[in-house]
Design a protein around this motif. Structure first.
Motif, PDB file in Angstrom:
ATOM      1  N   ALA A  74       0.843  -1.201   0.000  1.00 43.06           N
ATOM      2  CA  ALA A  74       0.000   0.000   0.000  1.00 43.06           C
ATOM      3  C   ALA A  74       0.876   1.248   0.000  1.00 43.06           C
ATOM      4  O   ALA A  74       0.588   2.222  -0.706  1.00 43.06           O
ATOM      5  CB  ALA A  74      -0.925  -0.013   1.215  1.00 43.06           C
ATOM      6  N   ALA A  77       2.397   1.586  -3.523  1.00 40.61           N
ATOM      7  CA  ALA A  77       1.415   2.090  -4.488  1.00 40.61           C
ATOM      8  C   ALA A  77       1.118   3.572  -4.272  1.00 40.61           C
ATOM      9  O   ALA A  77       0.849   4.303  -5.230  1.00 40.61           O
ATOM     10  CB  ALA A  77       0.125   1.274  -4.388  1.00 40.61           C
ATOM     11  N   THR A  91       2.347  -9.864  -3.761  1.00 44.18           N
ATOM     12  CA  THR A  91       2.752  -8.931  -4.817  1.00 44.18           C
ATOM     13  C   THR A  91       2.069  -9.293  -6.136  1.00 44.18           C
ATOM     14  O   THR A  91       1.542  -8.423  -6.845  1.00 44.18           O
ATOM     15  CB  THR A  91       4.278  -8.939  -4.991  1.00 44.18           C
ATOM     16  OG1 THR A  91       4.902  -8.567  -3.753  1.00 44.18           O
ATOM     17  CG2 THR A  91       4.720  -7.967  -6.081  1.00 44.18           C
ATOM     18  N   GLN A  94      -1.588  -8.369  -6.089  1.00 48.37           N
ATOM     19  CA  GLN A  94      -1.793  -6.931  -6.313  1.00 48.37           C
ATOM     20  C   GLN A  94      -1.656  -6.592  -7.800  1.00 48.37           C
ATOM     21  O   GLN A  94      -2.414  -5.778  -8.339  1.00 48.37           O
ATOM     22  CB  GLN A  94      -0.777  -6.137  -5.499  1.00 48.37           C
ATOM     23  CG  GLN A  94      -0.962  -6.224  -3.994  1.00 48.37           C
ATOM     24  CD  GLN A  94      -1.974  -5.212  -3.476  1.00 48.37           C
ATOM     25  OE1 GLN A  94      -2.328  -4.278  -4.172  1.00 48.37           O
ATOM     26  NE2 GLN A  94      -2.417  -5.419  -2.254  1.00 48.37           N
ATOM     27  N   LYS A  99      -2.729  -3.222  -9.777  1.00 52.26           N
ATOM     28  CA  LYS A  99      -1.702  -2.316  -9.258  1.00 52.26           C
ATOM     29  C   LYS A  99      -0.504  -2.283 -10.204  1.00 52.26           C
ATOM     30  O   LYS A  99      -0.044  -3.323 -10.686  1.00 52.26           O
ATOM     31  CB  LYS A  99      -1.231  -2.772  -7.867  1.00 52.26           C
ATOM     32  CG  LYS A  99      -2.273  -2.587  -6.777  1.00 52.26           C
ATOM     33  CD  LYS A  99      -2.549  -1.124  -6.515  1.00 52.26           C
ATOM     34  CE  LYS A  99      -3.380  -0.911  -5.261  1.00 52.26           C
ATOM     35  NZ  LYS A  99      -4.706  -1.535  -5.310  1.00 52.26           N
ATOM     36  N   GLU A 100      -0.008  -1.086 -10.484  1.00 55.94           N
ATOM     37  CA  GLU A 100       1.102  -0.919 -11.417  1.00 55.94           C
ATOM     38  C   GLU A 100       2.432  -1.119 -10.697  1.00 55.94           C
ATOM     39  O   GLU A 100       3.131  -0.151 -10.360  1.00 55.94           O
ATOM     40  CB  GLU A 100       1.029   0.446 -12.091  1.00 55.94           C
ATOM     41  CG  GLU A 100      -0.072   0.557 -13.118  1.00 55.94           C
ATOM     42  CD  GLU A 100       0.120  -0.425 -14.273  1.00 55.94           C
ATOM     43  OE1 GLU A 100       1.253  -0.558 -14.761  1.00 55.94           O
ATOM     44  OE2 GLU A 100      -0.864  -1.073 -14.661  1.00 55.94           O
ATOM     45  N   LEU A 101       2.779  -2.372 -10.457  1.00 56.41           N
ATOM     46  CA  LEU A 101       4.027  -2.735  -9.796  1.00 56.41           C
ATOM     47  C   LEU A 101       4.917  -3.488 -10.780  1.00 56.41           C
ATOM     48  O   LEU A 101       4.416  -4.180 -11.666  1.00 56.41           O
ATOM     49  CB  LEU A 101       3.760  -3.612  -8.571  1.00 56.41           C
ATOM     50  CG  LEU A 101       2.800  -3.040  -7.524  1.00 56.41           C
ATOM     51  CD1 LEU A 101       2.504  -4.087  -6.459  1.00 56.41           C
ATOM     52  CD2 LEU A 101       3.397  -1.786  -6.891  1.00 56.41           C
ATOM     53  N   ALA A 137       7.344   0.793  -8.174  1.00 56.53           N
ATOM     54  CA  ALA A 137       6.094   1.289  -8.743  1.00 56.53           C
ATOM     55  C   ALA A 137       6.215   1.387 -10.258  1.00 56.53           C
ATOM     56  O   ALA A 137       7.257   1.087 -10.842  1.00 56.53           O
ATOM     57  CB  ALA A 137       5.756   2.646  -8.131  1.00 56.53           C
ATOM     58  N   HIS A 207       5.210  -6.939 -16.289  1.00 56.09           N
ATOM     59  CA  HIS A 207       5.362  -6.536 -14.891  1.00 56.09           C
ATOM     60  C   HIS A 207       6.608  -7.130 -14.242  1.00 56.09           C
ATOM     61  O   HIS A 207       6.769  -7.049 -13.023  1.00 56.09           O
ATOM     62  CB  HIS A 207       4.121  -6.933 -14.087  1.00 56.09           C
ATOM     63  CG  HIS A 207       2.905  -6.140 -14.448  1.00 56.09           C
ATOM     64  ND1 HIS A 207       2.171  -6.384 -15.590  1.00 56.09           N
ATOM     65  CD2 HIS A 207       2.296  -5.094 -13.844  1.00 56.09           C
ATOM     66  CE1 HIS A 207       1.173  -5.529 -15.662  1.00 56.09           C
ATOM     67  NE2 HIS A 207       1.223  -4.732 -14.622  1.00 56.09           N
TER      68      HIS A 207
END
Length: 260
Positions: A74, A77, A91, A94, A99-101, A137, A207
């Motif tokens: 969190a 992000a 991970t 997410q 989520k853009e990880l 990120a 990713h």
């Protein structure tokens, strides 16, 4: 132009190129904030900090401890940290949730005390799901590529250090590996059924920044040549899969198995 003058000119160009690389790393306006857990798999990050390997590679890092992966991701992000060493299963969940990880390095995975567990693929994947990976990120908010390569270079050096400890730390209760290893992560992705209908085939590949690791490993190999057995082993296993790197990064194709 004489041979002597040419040598002077080439030397000046090489010096300027080197200074440009140093300036890029020094351009950090603030330290890279690295989140981590009280988990044995976070050891590569802690060793790199304790032994001054981040500083030696020219990158400033500030460690930030988190009680669990959920709160750490969190924070990542939200931009409160720049990178995080957190559990791979959460991970990936997410990432599957939008989520853009980006995963840029591996960490450590606790091994089962039962030697027969390694023969059970499901048990092995379940065990690996609790291992650590290092993520950043999305590109627009992540540190620059040169900073990340220097950062991962320090993690690889931390791995070298652990492998050379008496008794071989990497062969004990925790298995360490700085490689993000797309193939292993893809197996975990499938194991947890995260692909989902209608998701692009290369969704996970976009990713996982395996090229960062490959560049860092190349950098260390160029320093030591073939003298270091630990690096040689990593190098022999560092095979990037097709489309492993994001479309906005430089792609390379080497026959030596180091990167693509």
């Amino acid at each position: 132009m004489t041979a002597a003058a040419l040598r002077v000119l080439l030397g000046a160009i090489l010096l300027l190129l080197n200074l440009a690389g140093v300036a890029d790393a020094a351009a950090q306006s603030s330290p890279l904030r690295l989140g981590y857990l009280d988990h044995p798999g976070s050891a590569l990050c802690l060793v790199a900090d304790l032994k001054g390997l981040f500083r030696a590679e020219g990158v400033q890092v500030r460690l930030v401890r988190f009680r669990d992966t959920e709160s750490g991701l969190a924070a990542l992000a939200a931009g409160r940290i720049d990178a995080g060493a957190f559990a791979v299963d959460e991970t990936l969940s997410q990432i599957a949730g939008g989520k853009e990880l980006r995963i840029i390095a591996g960490g450590g995975t606790a091994r089962s005390a039962d030697p027969l567990a390694d023969l059970d693929e499901a048990a092995t994947l379940e065990q690996e799901s609790g291992g650590i990976v290092v993520a950043v990120a999305a590109p627009r908010r992540a540190p620059g590529k040169e900073v990340l390569v220097r950062f991962v270079t320090a993690l690889i050096r931390a791995y070298q250090s652990l492998q050379k400890e008496p008794g071989g730390v990497g062969q004990g209760a925790v298995h360490f590996d700085p490689n993000p290893d797309y193939r292993r992560i893809e197996r975990l992705w499938r194991f947890h059924d995260l692909q989902g209908e209608g998701r692009p085939r290369d969704f996970l590949a976009s990713h996982v920044y395996e090229e960062i690791y490959c560049d860092a490993l190349d950098r260390l190999m160029n320093r030591t040549g073939t003298k270091d057995g630990v690096l040689q082993k990593l190098f022999s296993e560092a095979v990037c899969v097709p489309d492993c790197c994001p479309p906005d990064t430089k792609k390379r194709n080497k026959n030596k198995g180091g990167s693509r």
